[in-house]
Write an enzyme that holds these catalytic residues in place. Structure first.
Site, PDB file in Angstrom:
ATOM      1  CG  HIS A   1       7.037  -3.991   4.753  1.00 16.53           C
ATOM      2  ND1 HIS A   1       7.325  -3.242   3.053  1.00 16.53           N
ATOM      3  CD2 HIS A   1       8.525  -3.234   5.378  1.00 16.53           C
ATOM      4  CE1 HIS A   1       8.906  -3.237   3.238  1.00 16.53           C
ATOM      5  NE2 HIS A   1       9.454  -3.085   4.518  1.00 16.53           N
TER       6      HIS A   1
ATOM      7  CG  ASP B   1       4.018  -5.168   1.293  1.00 15.68           C
ATOM      8  OD1 ASP B   1       4.446  -4.594  -0.797  1.00 15.68           O
ATOM      9  OD2 ASP B   1       4.708  -4.656   2.188  1.00 15.68           O
TER      10      ASP B   1
ATOM     11  CG  ASP C   1       7.852  -5.469   0.041  1.00 14.60           C
ATOM     12  OD1 ASP C   1       7.435  -6.357   0.139  1.00 14.60           O
ATOM     13  OD2 ASP C   1       7.609  -4.015   0.630  1.00 14.60           O
TER      14      ASP C   1
ATOM     15  CG  HIS D   1       2.423   0.647   4.997  1.00 14.84           C
ATOM     16  ND1 HIS D   1       2.448  -0.341   6.078  1.00 14.84           N
ATOM     17  CD2 HIS D   1       3.427   0.971   3.959  1.00 14.84           C
ATOM     18  CE1 HIS D   1       3.689  -1.160   5.495  1.00 14.84           C
ATOM     19  NE2 HIS D   1       4.126   0.195   4.269  1.00 14.84           N
TER      20      HIS D   1
END
Ligand SMILES: [Zn+2]
Length: 316
Positions: free
Chosen positions: A167, A165, A252, A128
């Protein structure tokens, strides 16, 4: 070449303290290490201690102003870097440099043909992190810096980043949105933090067509991931013909992860890795460096990581 794979790890990575109760905790790495020690897997891994990344490489992806700000906040023992999403301690800057150094070491190990594959068991995660901003527990974008290192140090021109991931890897996408030397693929839950990663985000300028996003709804399971990997990513990746593959390996999207609602099994991480290896075998002599991003269920995170490692080790 050895049958073993390179595992980058240091106990120093436990010293990035995010405060009590934070999901991105040192316990994540401890849980994986103790699981690997509890079975034979640890013996198939050649552990390399990372060194701190030279600042010149961090500056390839982050502004000096941001790097200095991060350092000064740690020097002053602040507990957050601007927002509560980015908890820090006095050691965080040093450990973040060690995380970047870890992935650069992994890249060297593979490029020097010491190993065909490496896994970086490190934190803080990176996908991120933006040029001028920490985001979502990430400070320096480990994968983006590694890709830039492959271009600048080793002269590569086609690097594939696979980000599974849960996200969206907005920081990595941003770093290469107008660049055709790095092809960025992300599969992620939508809607979910950080909100970007729509299918129509495909790159810009000479980077047009070199970003591929696969947003999937909450509740999605193994079958949809396997279908997207085999039918969308695989074809496009073979066409791109990467010289090196980097994986932003967050775990995740597992069904019991507390931060998202995707329903993956731990076993599917072996299947997905097998597909990426098939691409790497066809295009780049099997060269893969994978690095840990998210994954917050301390019971299942090690199981997912182990499935990923079994595939990297060539287990059938
Ligand atoms: Zn994540």
């Amino acid at each position: 070449m050895d049958n073993k794979i390179s595992l980058i790890y240091s106990n120093e990575y436990l010293k990035h303290d995010t405060g009590a109760g934070h999901p991105e905790s040192p316990a994540r790495l401890k849980s994986i290490i103790s699981y690997l020690k509890s079975n034979d897997l640890i013996n198939s891994l050649e552990i390399t201690e990372p060194e701190s990344a030279p600042l010149e490489w961090v500056k390839e992806n982050h502004s000096e102003k941001y790097i200095d700000l991060f350092k000064s906040y740690c020097d002053k023992s602040m507990t957050f870097l601007l927002t509560s999403d980015n908890p820090i301690c006095r050691e965080s800057y040093r450990i973040a440099l060690l995380a970047v150094g870890g992935i650069l070491k992994a890249v060297d190990n593979v490029m020097e043909n010491k190993f065909s594959k490496a896994f970086c068991l490190l934190r803080p995660p990176g996908h991120h992190a933006l040029k001028n901003e920490a985001m979502g527990f990430c400070f320096f974008n480990n994968v983006a810096i590694a890709a830039k290192y492959l271009v600048k140090k080793y002269g590569l021109e086609r690097i594939l980043v696979v980000d599974w991931d849960v996200h969206h890897g907005n920081g990595t996408q941003d770093a290469f949105y107008e660049d055709n030397k790095v092809f960025f693929f992300s599969i992620h839950q939508h809607p979910l933090y950080p909100g970007s990663g729509m299918e129509w985000e495909t790159g810009k300028g000479k980077g047009k067509g070199f970003t591929m996003n696969a947003p999937v709804p909450p509740g999605s399971s193994d079958d949809l991931y396997i279908e997207i990997f085999t039918e969308k990513l695989f074809t496009r990746a073979i066409d791109y013909n990467p010289q090196f593959i980097l994986i932003s390996s967050g775990f995740d999207a597992h069904k019991y992860d507390p931060l998202a609602q995707i329903q993956l099994s731990e076993a599917v991480y072996k299947t997905l890795t097998d597909i990426v290896i098939k691409m790497a075998d066809k295009c780049c002599g099997g060269k893969i460096v994978s690095t840990l991003e998210g994954g917050y269920n301390l019971k299942y995170l090690p199981l997912c990581a182990a499935e990923h490692l079994k595939s990297l080790l060539g287990f059938k």
